[in-house]
Enzyme design. Structure first.
Site, PDB file in Angstrom:
ATOM      1  N   THR A   1       4.091   4.942  -2.185  1.00  0.00           N
ATOM      2  CA  THR A   1       5.454   6.599  -2.187  1.00  0.00           C
ATOM      3  C   THR A   1       6.220   5.742  -3.296  1.00  0.00           C
ATOM      4  O   THR A   1       6.766   6.825  -4.493  1.00  0.00           O
ATOM      5  CB  THR A   1       5.595   6.724  -1.189  1.00  0.00           C
ATOM      6  OG1 THR A   1       4.588   7.240  -0.120  1.00  0.00           O
ATOM      7  CG2 THR A   1       6.342   7.179  -1.092  1.00  0.00           C
TER       8      THR A   1
ATOM      9  N   MET B   1       0.684  -0.614   0.108  1.00  0.00           N
ATOM     10  CA  MET B   1      -0.222   0.250  -0.293  1.00  0.00           C
ATOM     11  C   MET B   1       1.255   1.621  -0.104  1.00  0.00           C
ATOM     12  O   MET B   1       1.478   1.909  -1.325  1.00  0.00           O
ATOM     13  CB  MET B   1      -1.158   0.360   1.187  1.00  0.00           C
ATOM     14  CG  MET B   1      -1.927  -1.384   1.285  1.00  0.00           C
ATOM     15  SD  MET B   1      -3.589  -1.346   1.754  1.00  0.00           S
ATOM     16  CE  MET B   1      -2.910  -2.480   3.357  1.00  0.00           C
ATOM     17  N   CYS B   2       1.100   1.531   0.922  1.00  0.00           N
ATOM     18  CA  CYS B   2       1.987   2.927   1.409  1.00  0.00           C
ATOM     19  C   CYS B   2       3.796   3.206   0.716  1.00  0.00           C
ATOM     20  O   CYS B   2       3.444   3.565   0.146  1.00  0.00           O
ATOM     21  CB  CYS B   2       2.395   3.852   2.952  1.00  0.00           C
ATOM     22  SG  CYS B   2       0.109   4.181   2.888  1.00  0.00           S
ATOM     23  N   VAL B   3       3.925   1.944   0.795  1.00  0.00           N
ATOM     24  CA  VAL B   3       5.011   2.253   0.698  1.00  0.00           C
ATOM     25  C   VAL B   3       5.761   1.835  -0.792  1.00  0.00           C
ATOM     26  O   VAL B   3       6.552   2.641  -1.901  1.00  0.00           O
ATOM     27  CB  VAL B   3       6.546   0.857   0.877  1.00  0.00           C
ATOM     28  CG1 VAL B   3       7.336   1.087   0.201  1.00  0.00           C
ATOM     29  CG2 VAL B   3       6.155   0.685   2.700  1.00  0.00           C
TER      30      VAL B   3
END
Length: 204
Positions: free
Chosen positions: A137, A132-134
């Site tokens: 980004t 998700m966030c890793v």
């Protein structure tokens, strides 16, 4: 017997990768690395991110802590214990805490401006959650032209639960590996955290 037969060929030398000039620590918040909700690899993740932070600070790299603002009732709802960053921030011209409302740390935040203003060209991305966030980004960093390193032992996630008729439980380690692999060949995703080196960014 030929003397050549007794001589082993010299070992191949793999040159060290060039240093990165920024470390982005994604959502290493209390809810995700402590207590019952911690990711399975929490102890390893904290160990690796602690080391990365220490070396990035020592070598003058830019450090950015991303902090996710979860919705009301979530374990990372702002200003709840689970929302707090696990690693203390050392505020200054080289270290920032940036709150984010979405998976992608660049979306509606000042991350892009902070990296650009510092003259950053290469980033190491670590933290949670891998898929998700890793990943989000890191993917945007690639799209913006940064060299991106995602050390394989410095990001983590949860198991994907079993779904009847679809799959058994997918172990967290498998999810993390696939998430990094999905970034494509432009991202460096097989390096260990200990192999990442740092340098101060060039002038903006």
């Amino acid at each position: 017997m030929s003397q050549l037969a007794d001589t082993a060929p010299p070992a191949a030398h793999t040159p060290a990768a060039p240093p990165v000039d920024a470390l982005i620590v994604v959502d290493v918040q209390s809810a995700f690395v402590t207590g019952d909700g911690a990711v399975p690899a929490a102890a390893r993740l904290v160990d690796r991110t602690t080391d990365l932070l220490a070396r990035a600070r020592r070598d003058g790299a830019l450090v950015v802590h991303l902090q996710n603002d979860g919705p009301p009732g979530a374990e990372d709802e702002p200003h709840t214990p689970g929302w707090e960053l696990h690693h203390p921030v050392e505020p200054g011209p080289r270290e920032f805490d940036i709150r984010k409302p979405y998976d992608d740390g660049f979306e509606e935040t000042r991350l892009g401006a902070v990296l650009s203003d510092a003259g950053v060209r290469a980033v190491a991305v670590c933290g949670v959650m891998s898929e998700m966030c890793v990943q989000a980004t890191a993917r945007t960093a690639l799209a913006r032209g940064y060299r991106v390193v995602v050390p394989h032992d410095a990001h983590a996630t949860q198991d994907v639960p079993a779904a009847p008729g679809i799959s058994e439980v997918v172990p967290a380690a498998t999810v993390s590996r696939v998430a990094a692999y999905a970034l494509g060949s432009d991202a460096e995703v097989t390096v260990r955290a200990a192999e990442v080196t740092f340098a101060g960014p060039a002038a903006g």
